[in-house]
Enzyme design. Structure first.
Site, PDB file in Angstrom:
ATOM      1  N   ASP A   1       0.722  -1.689  -0.180  1.00  0.00           N
ATOM      2  CA  ASP A   1       0.177  -0.169   0.576  1.00  0.00           C
ATOM      3  C   ASP A   1       0.774   0.976   0.087  1.00  0.00           C
ATOM      4  O   ASP A   1       1.877   1.550  -0.218  1.00  0.00           O
ATOM      5  CB  ASP A   1      -1.256   0.084   0.745  1.00  0.00           C
ATOM      6  CG  ASP A   1      -2.442   0.595   0.631  1.00  0.00           C
ATOM      7  OD1 ASP A   1      -2.083   1.608   0.301  1.00  0.00           O
ATOM      8  OD2 ASP A   1      -3.160   0.623   1.369  1.00  0.00           O
TER       9      ASP A   1
HETATM   10  C1  BGC Z   1      -5.282   2.750   0.245  1.00  0.00           C
HETATM   11  C2  BGC Z   1      -4.837   1.765  -0.680  1.00  0.00           C
HETATM   12  C3  BGC Z   1      -5.192   2.494  -2.245  1.00  0.00           C
HETATM   13  C4  BGC Z   1      -3.603   3.269  -2.244  1.00  0.00           C
HETATM   14  C5  BGC Z   1      -3.512   4.122  -3.600  1.00  0.00           C
HETATM   15  C6  BGC Z   1      -3.865   3.572  -0.403  1.00  0.00           C
HETATM   16  O1  BGC Z   1      -3.604   4.891   0.638  1.00  0.00           O
HETATM   17  O2  BGC Z   1      -5.435   2.747   1.716  1.00  0.00           O
HETATM   18  O3  BGC Z   1      -6.308   1.427  -0.327  1.00  0.00           O
HETATM   19  O4  BGC Z   1      -6.077   1.952  -3.394  1.00  0.00           O
HETATM   20  O5  BGC Z   1      -3.932   4.432  -1.490  1.00  0.00           O
HETATM   21  O6  BGC Z   1      -4.725   4.529  -4.292  1.00  0.00           O
END
Ligand code: BGC
Length: 756
Positions: free
Chosen positions: A298
């Site tokens: 993430d």
């Molecule tokens: C979130 C994810 C997301 C990623 C990309 C993160 O902050 O937890 O769910 O897919 O950002 O935007």
């Protein structure tokens, strides 16, 4: 189908051969570059990596540095946190692919990824569906499937082949700011809807080379939403037993359904950041579950091992820990140089083995070949005539209409009678932002009004459908638009109360403004003081009050719920939510949603329906003589209709079930009301006695949604086998023990005996 499957198997062998050929040609630098992903602003004009100039343009020099010099394999996200048209996406991604493929030795295309959460989040004009929590409330697998298919189509219409969706976290804590992104609190429901979402995005046989399909990214592996504090990215303590019982099945099922990629939980379990956890990422995910796809971090989570969690003394150590734990691609987001430089050095020093790098790059390249990006690095919007079409909008509307859940309807307060004078009030009465929630045209959803002006708010839909002359509007309470997510002010509160006196019925639209992740953290689960005051003041007028809840999590309403004549949960129903709500309020649509979570009544009484017996003990159970305190406002699976449904006694194929047999369970459902309606038939089982692990009160094991005309009867049949009755024991093994079980469907119950 058989022919399709064998063609797919051949294509897979072919793709694997191509991966091996490519891998042999690649230098260490190229391999490491493939493992890094940056956000679009990093290569946009404007310079500082965190934002770009508008209108957006790519910065040739930055692009060449990232894609040619560092050979980065992936880009994500939009720039300036703003949705773009399909044509703009096509232009941006075409240029990126040109640089990546024409100016590098091996010509490897970039894998572009995006958060297509309830529709393609960052594409202007895309069809926005209800958020996952509402999709779950439909208890209708085909609607979830259709929504995912349309999302895939519109994501490809935006030239993007990879969606960070679906979210398979267990939405078991109403305090958590992303419960609404989940399919709710029940592992079976999450599993069933998760499979539909993966198949909808990737296709029945996961043929993602098909330009109407995308690679999915199931997330966030594992145990993300059940933190101790209820706040985002804070520690969770989950026993191995609970992890396997409640959090793992949905990921296992989605992997078995072919999910191509997976995103890792940004938080910590039992003190260990998941991105550093070899046991979870390699032993469990890759070895035990046999996941062959690509595991992406993430946002910034390798840096977090050093900067946030202090399990690494510097970035280099963080990279070593994460890659050795099993991470294949780092969503570095901004500063990719340290990631790449450190990883190259680590390989040279022997601290990360070349085999680990090859394994990661194989997985990344395989997804690129499977998506056919080498031949078709972009998809052109002109080939997607159905983008944003009426057909797609209708699918979104139908999902919204089936998600909305009628929680209370005293004395048939609903539907609203024809010609009644309606006052519409509350901060949600006239907002597209609140209907959609976050991940809508921007991360926190704050740009929604700008993009969604053509759709109807609740107020606009009611004016259209009940006649403008019958509908008046006073906000009462409004949200401040100053960047603070939860700030509210009294906006003509007295006028709202005065207006109620002249109305026959008040439609009171309350909830919470859009949010996700850390900005959505909350310290008080009660609905806000001002909205509570508005509700109480309106109720004191003695008028009929219809409470429409438009919220991402069940904010507690027990201070005034008893004064509401009807309560309707709309969740975050998307761009057609206003229309669907109005149609149900006016009786044009019969509500059929059911709660995918337990709606709490008090903040210190947060339960899931599958709680342990000790949490719902009554005075007749246990040795202590005190009252049960399992006291939700509304239970999981609750949802009323304008019709009534009567269930016959349950029939079993046998009162005993042996190891390799299947138990057939059937029940007749009759629509005893006056209106045609849909009913979700939910089957629960309870294990009456279990070894050591106190059995859950009950567990959902099956559901079917049926439609019945007034007076009509249908038989619903379920099949149960040994596996579905089992539980994870203290050793982490799935067992089904001999003994008695109860089956419950609506108000009907029956027992049977299981024998190994
Ligand atoms: C979130 C994810 C997301 C990623 C990309 C993160 O902050 O937890 O769910 O897919 O950002 O935007």
């Amino acid at each position: 189908m058989l022919l399709c499957l064998s063609l797919a198997a051949n294509a897979q062998i072919d793709n694997r051969a191509k991966v091996e050929t490519m891998l042999k040609k690649m230098t260490l630098e190229e391999k490491v570059g493939q493992m890094a992903q940056v956000t679009l602003d990093v290569i946009g004009k404007g310079g500082n990596r965190y934002s770009s100039d508008e209108p957006f343009a790519l910065d040739q020099k930055e692009m060449e540095k990232a894609l040619v010099q560092y050979k980065l394999g992936s880009v994500l996200n939009t720039s300036n946190n703003r949705a773009r048209t399909p044509q703009v996406w096509f232009d941006i991604i075409s240029k990126i692919q040109q640089v990546a493929m024409k100016q590098t030795k091996n010509g490897i295309p970039v894998l572009y990824g995006i958060d297509a959460i309830h529709g393609e989040t960052y594409t202007a004009g895309a069809t926005m569906f209800p958020q996952q929590i509402g999709q779950a409330a439909t208890f209708n697998r085909s609607l979830v499937r259709k929504g995912a298919e349309i999302t895939a189509y519109e994501t490809r219409a935006s030239s993007i082949p990879w969606a960070f969706s679906p979210l398979l976290d267990l939405g078991a804590d109403p305090r958590f700011p992303r419960q609404w992104e989940s399919f709710g609190e029940d592992p079976y429901l999450v599993t069933q809807m998760g499979i539909q979402a993966v198949k909808g995005l990737e296709g029945e046989i996961n043929d993602v080379a098909n330009p109407y399909h995308v690679a999915s990214s199931i997330k966030h592996f594992l145990g993300y939403q059940v933190t101790i504090s209820g706040k985002d990215r804070t520690p969770a303590f989950i026993s191995d037993q609970a992890l396997r019982e409640y959090h793992l099945p949905q990921f296992k099922a989605a992997i078995d359904a072919g999910a191509k990629t997976i995103m890792i939980n940004s938080g910590l379990i039992n003190g260990v950041p998941v991105h550093a956890n070899y046991k979870l990422l390699t032993r469990l995910l890759k070895e035990e579950l046999g996941f062959k796809g690509l595991a992406v971090t993430d946002w910034g989570d390798i840096e977090n091992l050093h900067q946030r969690d202090h399990v690494a003394k510097d970035n280099k150590e963080a990279v070593m820990i994460a890659i050795n734990a099993g991470i294949d691609m780092s969503m570095v987001a901004y500063n990719y140089e340290p990631f790449c430089d450190d990883l190259i050095a680590l390989v040279k020093e022997g601290k990360v083995k070349m085999e680990r790098i090859d394994d990661a790059v194989r997985r990344i390249l395989l997804v690129k070949y499977e998506l056919d990006l080498f031949n078709k690095p972009t998809t052109n919007p002109k080939d997607y005539p159905k983008f944003g079409s009426k057909e797609f909008e209708q699918a979104s509307y139908l999902t919204a209409a089936e998600s909305i859940t009628l929680l209370k309807n005293t004395d048939n307060a609903l539907p609203i009678s024809k010609g009644a004078k309606i006052l519409v009030t509350g901060p949600h009465a006239n907002s597209m932002r609140t209907l959609n929630g976050a991940w809508t045209y921007s991360w926190q959803g704050e740009k929604t009004e700008e993009f969604a002006g053509k759709y109807n708010t609740i107020l606009e839909a009611l004016q259209l459908k009940a006649g403008k002359e019958n509908v008046s509007y006073v906000p009462g309470v409004s949200y401040k638009m100053d960047g603070k997510y939860f700030e509210e002010y009294a906006d003509q509160l007295e006028q709202a109360v005065a207006a109620a006196k002249n109305a026959d019925v008040v439609v009171l639209c309350l909830g919470e403004n859009s949010y996700t992740e850390t900005p959505g953290n909350l310290s008080d689960l009660y609905l806000s003081d001002l909205q509570t005051e508005l509700a109480k003041r309106l109720a004191a007028t003695g008028k009929k009050i219809i409470l429409v809840l438009n919220e991402g999590r069940p904010r507690i309403i027990s201070k005034f719920e008893k004064n509401m004549n009807a309560v309707m949960q709309a969740y975050l129903p998307g761009n057609f939510g206003g229309d669907a709500i109005a149609d149900i309020l006016l009786g044009k649509v019969n509500p059929s949603g059911k709660l995918p979570y337990t709606y709490p009544q008090y903040p210190n009484a947060l339960f899931t329906y599958y709680h342990k017996p000790s949490e719902s003990r009554s005075t007749t159970e246990g040795v202590y003589n005190y009252d049960a305190d399992y006291n939700p406002q509304y239970v999981f699976g609750h949802g009323l209709s304008y019709s009534t449904f009567k269930y016959s006694p349950i029939k079993l194929s046998s009162t005993t079930l042996q190891k390799n047999e299947v138990l057939t369970v059937s029940v007749q459902v009759t629509n005893t009301g006056k209106m045609q309606g849909k009913e979700s038939v939910l089957l629960f089982t309870s294990d009456l006695v279990a070894t050591l692990i106190s059995p859950d009160a009950k567990r959902l094991r099956g559901f079917e949604k049926i439609e019945l005309k007034a007076g009509e009867t249908k038989t619903v049949t379920f099949k149960l086998n040994r596996d579905e009755l089992g539980f994870i024991d203290t050793e982490g093994k799935k067992v089904t023990e001999d003994g008695d079980f109860t089956i419950q469907i609506a108000d009907q119950k029956i027992n049977f005996n299981y024998k190994n």
